[in-house]
Design a protein around this motif. Structure first.
Motif, PDB file in Angstrom:
ATOM      1  N   SER A   1      -4.804  23.215  12.120  1.00 13.57           N
ATOM      2  CA  SER A   1      -4.775  21.789  12.465  1.00 13.57           C
ATOM      3  C   SER A   1      -3.581  21.062  11.866  1.00 13.57           C
ATOM      4  O   SER A   1      -3.297  19.939  12.228  1.00 13.57           O
ATOM      5  CB  SER A   1      -6.065  21.109  11.991  1.00 13.57           C
ATOM      6  N   TYR A   2      -2.882  21.711  10.903  1.00 11.00           N
ATOM      7  CA  TYR A   2      -1.706  21.100  10.285  1.00 11.00           C
ATOM      8  C   TYR A   2      -2.038  19.695   9.761  1.00 11.00           C
ATOM      9  O   TYR A   2      -1.400  18.709  10.109  1.00 11.00           O
ATOM     10  CB  TYR A   2      -0.557  21.041  11.291  1.00 11.00           C
ATOM     11  N   CYS A   3      -3.065  19.645   8.937  1.00 16.42           N
ATOM     12  CA  CYS A   3      -3.559  18.359   8.414  1.00 16.42           C
ATOM     13  C   CYS A   3      -2.982  18.081   7.042  1.00 16.42           C
ATOM     14  O   CYS A   3      -2.986  18.952   6.168  1.00 16.42           O
ATOM     15  CB  CYS A   3      -5.086  18.392   8.346  1.00 16.42           C
TER      16      CYS A   3
ATOM     17  N   PRO B   1       7.102  17.213  11.830  1.00 24.18           N
ATOM     18  CA  PRO B   1       6.496  18.146  12.785  1.00 24.18           C
ATOM     19  C   PRO B   1       5.488  19.105  12.162  1.00 24.18           C
ATOM     20  O   PRO B   1       4.708  19.740  12.879  1.00 24.18           O
ATOM     21  CB  PRO B   1       7.707  18.908  13.347  1.00 24.18           C
ATOM     22  N   ARG B   2       5.457  19.194  10.830  1.00 23.33           N
ATOM     23  CA  ARG B   2       4.503  20.088  10.187  1.00 23.33           C
ATOM     24  C   ARG B   2       3.074  19.557  10.231  1.00 23.33           C
ATOM     25  O   ARG B   2       2.115  20.311  10.037  1.00 23.33           O
ATOM     26  CB  ARG B   2       4.896  20.306   8.728  1.00 23.33           C
ATOM     27  N   PHE B   3       2.910  18.247  10.471  1.00 21.42           N
ATOM     28  CA  PHE B   3       1.583  17.645  10.382  1.00 21.42           C
ATOM     29  C   PHE B   3       1.188  16.990  11.695  1.00 21.42           C
ATOM     30  O   PHE B   3       1.913  16.162  12.233  1.00 21.42           O
ATOM     31  CB  PHE B   3       1.549  16.614   9.252  1.00 21.42           C
ATOM     32  N   ARG B   4       0.013  17.377  12.197  1.00 21.78           N
ATOM     33  CA  ARG B   4      -0.527  16.780  13.420  1.00 21.78           C
ATOM     34  C   ARG B   4      -1.617  15.763  13.121  1.00 21.78           C
ATOM     35  O   ARG B   4      -1.877  14.865  13.920  1.00 21.78           O
ATOM     36  CB  ARG B   4      -1.085  17.874  14.324  1.00 21.78           C
ATOM     37  N   TYR B   5      -2.279  15.940  11.974  1.00 16.22           N
ATOM     38  CA  TYR B   5      -3.384  15.054  11.607  1.00 16.22           C
ATOM     39  C   TYR B   5      -3.250  14.640  10.141  1.00 16.22           C
ATOM     40  O   TYR B   5      -2.610  15.329   9.345  1.00 16.22           O
ATOM     41  CB  TYR B   5      -4.729  15.753  11.824  1.00 16.22           C
ATOM     42  N   PHE B   6      -3.917  13.525   9.805  1.00 14.07           N
ATOM     43  CA  PHE B   6      -3.849  12.991   8.449  1.00 14.07           C
ATOM     44  C   PHE B   6      -5.256  12.605   7.980  1.00 14.07           C
ATOM     45  O   PHE B   6      -6.010  11.981   8.726  1.00 14.07           O
ATOM     46  CB  PHE B   6      -2.925  11.772   8.395  1.00 14.07           C
ATOM     47  N   ALA B   7      -5.577  12.992   6.769  1.00 13.78           N
ATOM     48  CA  ALA B   7      -6.869  12.643   6.179  1.00 13.78           C
ATOM     49  C   ALA B   7      -6.619  11.836   4.914  1.00 13.78           C
ATOM     50  O   ALA B   7      -6.002  12.326   3.966  1.00 13.78           O
ATOM     51  CB  ALA B   7      -7.671  13.903   5.864  1.00 13.78           C
ATOM     52  N   PHE B   8      -7.080  10.602   4.908  1.00  5.62           N
ATOM     53  CA  PHE B   8      -6.948   9.719   3.745  1.00  5.62           C
ATOM     54  C   PHE B   8      -8.219   9.857   2.895  1.00  5.62           C
ATOM     55  O   PHE B   8      -9.331   9.704   3.414  1.00  5.62           O
ATOM     56  CB  PHE B   8      -6.777   8.266   4.193  1.00  5.62           C
TER      57      PHE B   8
ATOM     58  N   LYS C   1      -4.633   9.820  15.012  1.00  2.00           N
ATOM     59  CA  LYS C   1      -4.381  11.081  14.305  1.00  2.00           C
ATOM     60  C   LYS C   1      -4.950  11.066  12.892  1.00  2.00           C
ATOM     61  O   LYS C   1      -4.794  12.031  12.147  1.00  2.00           O
ATOM     62  CB  LYS C   1      -2.877  11.350  14.219  1.00  2.00           C
ATOM     63  N   CYS C   2      -5.600   9.961  12.531  1.00  2.00           N
ATOM     64  CA  CYS C   2      -6.014   9.769  11.139  1.00  2.00           C
ATOM     65  C   CYS C   2      -7.537   9.761  10.977  1.00  2.00           C
ATOM     66  O   CYS C   2      -8.270   9.292  11.854  1.00  2.00           O
ATOM     67  CB  CYS C   2      -5.476   8.442  10.615  1.00  2.00           C
TER      68      CYS C   2
ATOM     69  N   SER D   1       0.809  -1.203   0.000  1.00  2.00           N
ATOM     70  CA  SER D   1       0.000   0.000   0.000  1.00  2.00           C
ATOM     71  C   SER D   1       0.847   1.258   0.000  1.00  2.00           C
ATOM     72  O   SER D   1       1.564   1.547   0.945  1.00  2.00           O
ATOM     73  CB  SER D   1      -0.929   0.020   1.223  1.00  2.00           C
ATOM     74  N   GLY D   2       0.740   2.024  -1.093  1.00  2.00           N
ATOM     75  CA  GLY D   2       1.468   3.282  -1.170  1.00  2.00           C
ATOM     76  C   GLY D   2       0.959   4.295  -0.160  1.00  2.00           C
ATOM     77  O   GLY D   2       1.712   5.149   0.310  1.00  2.00           O
ATOM     78  N   LEU D   3      -0.317   4.238   0.192  1.00  2.00           N
ATOM     79  CA  LEU D   3      -0.867   5.170   1.180  1.00  2.00           C
ATOM     80  C   LEU D   3      -0.199   4.973   2.532  1.00  2.00           C
ATOM     81  O   LEU D   3       0.117   5.938   3.228  1.00  2.00           O
ATOM     82  CB  LEU D   3      -2.383   4.974   1.329  1.00  2.00           C
ATOM     83  N   VAL D   4       0.015   3.716   2.896  1.00  2.00           N
ATOM     84  CA  VAL D   4       0.657   3.429   4.175  1.00  2.00           C
ATOM     85  C   VAL D   4       2.099   3.911   4.163  1.00  2.00           C
ATOM     86  O   VAL D   4       2.594   4.471   5.141  1.00  2.00           O
ATOM     87  CB  VAL D   4       0.595   1.916   4.487  1.00  2.00           C
TER      88      VAL D   4
END
Length: 320
Positions: free
Chosen positions: A112-114, A84-91, A152-153, A71-74
């Motif tokens: 939110s640094y998403c 450190p620039r990202f606190r959250y992740f949206a797939f 965080k996702c 999985s490239g997403l993983v």
């Protein structure tokens, strides 16, 4: 670990550098991120788009390509999860989804640094769209190293015609499903037709209330006129693994409904009737599918602008 990327310019010249050097440049096509390990390149994830690799380049990177994770997403999440620039992740299912959600939630996202991670962008993805997003959720939440960070996702998928997500084939626990957000309608395009959004659009166009109601009324009437076909097509598409070898050939959807900016919306009535009759006759022979058809048809008829295939609703409105 220093992350590098391989880039190709418009003339086919290859460049190697640290990821930030090329990733935000429009001049280069990014092949992928990698890190140097004992003289070999270990490919971690793709960049902007697929490029055609010459034989020499394929040979250089064949070891790296052969040992990629499924999985490239993983992999992309693994690269950025400690950034450190990202606190959250949206797939999300595709780049267009990322563009829509990031631009329609500016106030909520500004602090939110998403980071949005889009399916279909990675050379190593086994799946595309919704299935790729759900597969990434399953892999991350079941991995010993990555699972603590699943909190965080957020995994955003289209409702399509599959509320239960059973047709994706990805088995998820109740706990895993807590991280999934499903669109209210078929896809994000249907959000344009929520009351507050459509009011904004018509206000911008300086259309009167009467004209707004006229256009929306004509849209509703149009899709209700062809509701049998849309519902039947939806059930057949959802159950594709079962129907693909037994369904007779029908006209392509794009041959029936033609959205044209100059001529508006055109329907080939002959092909429409042929496709509808074949689909309904086919579904009537299967009790389970016919029952599913009845439920979906009732939902579509109740609010076609919300639950019908988003591309069709959006394309009709755009070309009206």
């Amino acid at each position: 670990v220093i992350i590098y990327c391989l880039a190709e310019d418009d003339n086919g010249r290859l460049y190697e550098g640290q990821s930030e050097e090329y990733y935000n440049s429009n001049t280069f096509s990014i092949f992928g991120f990698f890190r140097r390990t004992t003289g070999k390149y270990c490919l971690l994830t793709r960049g902007k788009r697929m490029i055609t690799l010459g034989d020499s380049l394929k040979n250089i990177f064949q070891d790296a390509i052969s040992c990629q994770e499924p999985s490239g997403l993983v992999m992309e999440f693994n690269v950025y999860r400690t950034d450190p620039r990202f606190r959250y992740f949206a797939f999300v299912e595709a780049a267009d989804d990322a563009k829509f959600y990031s631009n329609s939630n500016v106030d909520r996202l500004k602090n939110s640094y998403c980071k949005f991670i889009s399916a279909g962008q990675n050379v190593s993805d086994l799946y595309k769209g919704k299935k790729a997003v759900l597969d990434a959720l399953k892999r991350i939440s079941e991995d010993k190293v990555l699972s603590p960070e699943v909190k965080k996702c957020m995994f955003i998928v289209d409702r399509d015609y599959d509320d239960s997500l059973k047709h994706t084939g990805v088995k998820l626990s109740a706990e895993q499903r807590h991280n999934i957000k499903i669109t209210q309608g078929y896809s994000f395009e249907n959000y344009y037709f929520q009351k507050q959004n459509i009011d904004t659009i018509f206000s911008y166009l300086k259309y009167s209330e009467d004209k707004q109601q006229k256009i929306l009324g004509e849209m509703q009437s149009f899709f209700l006129q062809y509701i049998d076909y849309f519902a039947a097509k939806g059930i057949v598409s959802m159950n594709y693994e079962f129907t693909r070898n037994s369904l007779p050939v029908i006209p392509e959807h794009e041959q029936i409904f033609k959205y044209d900016f100059k001529n508006g919306v055109l329907v080939d009535e002959k092909k429409y009737k042929k496709a509808k009759n074949i689909l309904l006759s086919y579904l009537q022979k299967n009790t389970l599918l016919w029952k599913e058809y009845g439920k979906l048809r009732a939902r579509l008829a109740a609010d076609p602008l919300c639950y019908l295939r988003g591309h069709d609703v959006y394309n009709y409105f755009y070309n009206y």
